[in-house]
Design a protein around this motif. Structure first.
Motif, PDB file in Angstrom:
ATOM      1  N   THR A  32     -89.667 -12.987  72.840  1.00 20.73           N
ATOM      2  CA  THR A  32     -90.257 -12.216  71.744  1.00 20.73           C
ATOM      3  C   THR A  32     -90.755 -10.868  72.255  1.00 20.73           C
ATOM      4  O   THR A  32     -90.565  -9.825  71.607  1.00 20.73           O
ATOM      5  N   LEU A  33     -91.381 -10.882  73.422  1.00 18.54           N
ATOM      6  CA  LEU A  33     -91.841  -9.632  74.023  1.00 18.54           C
ATOM      7  C   LEU A  33     -90.660  -8.714  74.330  1.00 18.54           C
ATOM      8  O   LEU A  33     -90.733  -7.495  74.114  1.00 18.54           O
ATOM      9  N   SER A  34     -89.562  -9.299  74.805  1.00 17.50           N
ATOM     10  CA  SER A  34     -88.366  -8.507  75.100  1.00 17.50           C
ATOM     11  C   SER A  34     -87.805  -7.855  73.839  1.00 17.50           C
ATOM     12  O   SER A  34     -87.351  -6.713  73.867  1.00 17.50           O
ATOM     13  N   VAL A  35     -87.844  -8.591  72.728  1.00 20.95           N
ATOM     14  CA  VAL A  35     -87.378  -8.031  71.455  1.00 20.95           C
ATOM     15  C   VAL A  35     -88.237  -6.836  71.061  1.00 20.95           C
ATOM     16  O   VAL A  35     -87.731  -5.782  70.653  1.00 20.95           O
ATOM     17  N   LEU A  36     -89.550  -6.988  71.181  1.00 17.87           N
ATOM     18  CA  LEU A  36     -90.464  -5.903  70.817  1.00 17.87           C
ATOM     19  C   LEU A  36     -90.239  -4.674  71.696  1.00 17.87           C
ATOM     20  O   LEU A  36     -90.233  -3.539  71.208  1.00 17.87           O
ATOM     21  N   VAL A  37     -90.045  -4.901  72.995  1.00 16.66           N
ATOM     22  CA  VAL A  37     -89.788  -3.791  73.913  1.00 16.66           C
ATOM     23  C   VAL A  37     -88.482  -3.089  73.550  1.00 16.66           C
ATOM     24  O   VAL A  37     -88.398  -1.852  73.552  1.00 16.66           O
ATOM     25  N   SER A  38     -87.461  -3.873  73.211  1.00 16.34           N
ATOM     26  CA  SER A  38     -86.166  -3.299  72.847  1.00 16.34           C
ATOM     27  C   SER A  38     -86.276  -2.448  71.589  1.00 16.34           C
ATOM     28  O   SER A  38     -85.734  -1.335  71.519  1.00 16.34           O
ATOM     29  N   HIS A  39     -86.984  -2.954  70.581  1.00 13.47           N
ATOM     30  CA  HIS A  39     -87.146  -2.195  69.339  1.00 13.47           C
ATOM     31  C   HIS A  39     -87.978  -0.933  69.562  1.00 13.47           C
ATOM     32  O   HIS A  39     -87.703   0.114  68.967  1.00 13.47           O
ATOM     33  N   PHE A  40     -88.981  -1.039  70.419  1.00 13.44           N
ATOM     34  CA  PHE A  40     -89.787   0.144  70.739  1.00 13.44           C
ATOM     35  C   PHE A  40     -88.933   1.203  71.430  1.00 13.44           C
ATOM     36  O   PHE A  40     -89.041   2.397  71.134  1.00 13.44           O
ATOM     37  N   GLN A  41     -88.069   0.759  72.347  1.00 15.05           N
ATOM     38  CA  GLN A  41     -87.189   1.687  73.052  1.00 15.05           C
ATOM     39  C   GLN A  41     -86.228   2.369  72.085  1.00 15.05           C
ATOM     40  O   GLN A  41     -85.988   3.580  72.168  1.00 15.05           O
ATOM     41  N   LEU A  42     -85.685   1.597  71.147  1.00 21.01           N
ATOM     42  CA  LEU A  42     -84.778   2.172  70.149  1.00 21.01           C
ATOM     43  C   LEU A  42     -85.501   3.187  69.273  1.00 21.01           C
ATOM     44  O   LEU A  42     -84.957   4.256  68.959  1.00 21.01           O
ATOM     45  N   LEU A  43     -86.723   2.855  68.874  1.00 20.85           N
ATOM     46  CA  LEU A  43     -87.507   3.769  68.043  1.00 20.85           C
ATOM     47  C   LEU A  43     -87.818   5.053  68.804  1.00 20.85           C
ATOM     48  O   LEU A  43     -87.679   6.158  68.258  1.00 20.85           O
ATOM     49  N   LYS A  44     -88.205   4.917  70.056  1.00 20.28           N
ATOM     50  CA  LYS A  44     -88.523   6.089  70.873  1.00 20.28           C
ATOM     51  C   LYS A  44     -87.297   6.973  71.062  1.00 20.28           C
ATOM     52  O   LYS A  44     -87.378   8.205  70.950  1.00 20.28           O
ATOM     53  N   SER A  46     -84.687   7.167  69.112  1.00 13.13           N
ATOM     54  CA  SER A  46     -84.287   7.786  67.846  1.00 13.13           C
ATOM     55  C   SER A  46     -85.174   8.970  67.487  1.00 13.13           C
ATOM     56  O   SER A  46     -84.743   9.902  66.804  1.00 13.13           O
ATOM     57  N   LEU A  47     -86.417   8.959  67.956  1.00 12.40           N
ATOM     58  CA  LEU A  47     -87.354  10.028  67.609  1.00 12.40           C
ATOM     59  C   LEU A  47     -87.350  11.177  68.613  1.00 12.40           C
ATOM     60  O   LEU A  47     -87.499  12.343  68.231  1.00 12.40           O
ATOM     61  N   PHE A  48     -87.166  10.862  69.887  1.00 14.30           N
ATOM     62  CA  PHE A  48     -87.376  11.879  70.917  1.00 14.30           C
ATOM     63  C   PHE A  48     -86.160  12.174  71.791  1.00 14.30           C
ATOM     64  O   PHE A  48     -86.205  13.088  72.606  1.00 14.30           O
ATOM     65  N   SER A  49     -85.093  11.418  71.640  1.00 11.10           N
ATOM     66  CA  SER A  49     -83.920  11.646  72.484  1.00 11.10           C
ATOM     67  C   SER A  49     -82.783  12.244  71.674  1.00 11.10           C
ATOM     68  O   SER A  49     -82.696  12.049  70.456  1.00 11.10           O
ATOM     69  N   HIS A  50     -81.921  12.979  72.378  1.00 10.66           N
ATOM     70  CA  HIS A  50     -80.740  13.526  71.727  1.00 10.66           C
ATOM     71  C   HIS A  50     -79.753  12.397  71.458  1.00 10.66           C
ATOM     72  O   HIS A  50     -79.500  11.555  72.319  1.00 10.66           O
ATOM     73  N   LYS A  51     -79.210  12.401  70.287  1.00 10.86           N
ATOM     74  CA  LYS A  51     -78.258  11.363  69.916  1.00 10.86           C
ATOM     75  C   LYS A  51     -76.952  11.563  70.664  1.00 10.86           C
ATOM     76  O   LYS A  51     -76.385  12.651  70.672  1.00 10.86           O
ATOM     77  N   ILE A  52     -76.494  10.497  71.314  1.00 12.07           N
ATOM     78  CA  ILE A  52     -75.236  10.554  72.054  1.00 12.07           C
ATOM     79  C   ILE A  52     -74.110  10.078  71.143  1.00 12.07           C
ATOM     80  O   ILE A  52     -74.173   8.981  70.586  1.00 12.07           O
ATOM     81  N   VAL A  53     -73.119  10.904  70.986  1.00 12.32           N
ATOM     82  CA  VAL A  53     -71.976  10.546  70.150  1.00 12.32           C
ATOM     83  C   VAL A  53     -70.783  10.259  71.051  1.00 12.32           C
ATOM     84  O   VAL A  53     -70.315  11.128  71.782  1.00 12.32           O
ATOM     85  N   TYR A  54     -70.318   9.023  71.015  1.00 16.91           N
ATOM     86  CA  TYR A  54     -69.177   8.633  71.832  1.00 16.91           C
ATOM     87  C   TYR A  54     -67.889   8.816  71.030  1.00 16.91           C
ATOM     88  O   TYR A  54     -67.852   8.533  69.828  1.00 16.91           O
ATOM     89  N   PRO A  55     -66.831   9.305  71.680  1.00 15.34           N
ATOM     90  CA  PRO A  55     -65.558   9.462  70.960  1.00 15.34           C
ATOM     91  C   PRO A  55     -65.021   8.116  70.502  1.00 15.34           C
ATOM     92  O   PRO A  55     -65.063   7.137  71.244  1.00 15.34           O
ATOM     93  N   ARG A  56     -64.532   8.048  69.286  1.00 14.72           N
ATOM     94  CA  ARG A  56     -64.020   6.802  68.736  1.00 14.72           C
ATOM     95  C   ARG A  56     -62.555   6.617  69.092  1.00 14.72           C
ATOM     96  O   ARG A  56     -61.796   7.579  69.188  1.00 14.72           O
TER      97      ARG A  56
END
Length: 258
Positions: A32-44, A46-56
């Motif tokens: 459960t703690l790992s899930v919370l850490v993962s979601h926090f990392q994703l939120l961070k 999405s707010l502060f990092s440049h979005k990486i676009v991978y070629p499809r």
């Protein structure tokens, strides 16, 4: 009547033993703690990092119909991915252990997308011999069809969580063998087909938030040390297996230019 009561008591005892076990509370708290850490990392990110676009790897950029191989495609995330990619113009190769489930999966996907191009192969990812047979069958099928003899996307999705110790034919713990060794062997065997792609090919290794809890060392690579444990630490073995697949993903990114 007496036997029914006895069986009920046994089931209640097993359930109580499971709830009171260290492995249960490890999953309940640490995961459960790992899930919370993962979601926090994703939120961070999405707010502060440049979005990486991978070629499809798009079907529109490929001269022939592109091929996507998905392991563990008969349920869950693998099934959903197969449904989605089949709508993108790919020939979707679904890999699973059960012929019955493979047939049902093809029927379900066809019900959702009648134009889906599908091919099913039975393979056990915990068996190196089975993986080799699948590789040979896949290559022969590509040669016999009108498709280019290559693979554009490989998605290593298959994985298990076993609560009792089992050993593969090669001597690995079954969870380690399926979740990591199988993915490693399959990736290595399909590299020639991936490298033969006229367009940039992709390898996707589906891991888990539980990899944050796993620590890999020499004694945990094969999982053999866990097989001799008095109480099989299945939660930890699962974490190790997912951590190793995460490392596999890092190795692929670092060493391959696909």
């Amino acid at each position: 009547m007496i036997m029914v009561v006895i069986n009920l008591i046994k089931d209640l005892w097993r359930g109580l033993h499971f709830v009171l076990s260290i492995q249960f509370w490890r999953m309940a708290l640490l995961w459960t703690l790992s899930v919370l850490v993962s979601h926090f990392q994703l939120l961070k990110d999405s707010l502060f990092s440049h979005k990486i676009v991978y070629p499809r790897c798009s079907s529109s950029t490929f001269p022939n119909t592109p091929v996507c191989v998905i392991t563990g495609a008969t349920s869950g995330l693998g099934f959903s991915t197969a449904c989605k990619i089949s709508k993108e113009g790919f020939v979707v190769v679904i890999v699973g252990r059960s012929e019955q489930l493979l047939s049902e999966t093809i029927r379900k996907i066809k019900d959702l997308n009648e134009d889906a191009q599908l091919k099913a192969f039975q393979a056990d990812l915990s068996s190196v011999e089975s993986i080799i047979k699948f590789k040979d069958s896949l290559r022969q099928w590509l040669l016999d069809s009108n498709l280019h003899c290559s693979v554009q996307i490989l998605i290593n999705n298959a994985g298990i969580l076993a609560t009792s110790p089992r050993v593969t034919a090669e001597g690995y713990d079954q969870m380690i063998g399926t979740n990591y060794v199988g993915a490693f062997v399959l990736t290595k065997l399909l590299l020639p087909l991936l490298e033969n792609s006229p367009v940039s090919s992709k390898i996707v290794n589906v891991t888990s938030f539980t990899h944050r809890a796993g620590r890999v060392d020499e004694g945990t690579v094969s999982g053999k040390k866990f097989l001799s444990s008095k109480h099989y630490p299945y939660a930890q073995v699962y974490e190790y297996s997912k951590r190793k697949r995460h490392i596999l993903d890092e190795l692929v990114q670092a060493t391959l230019y696909l």
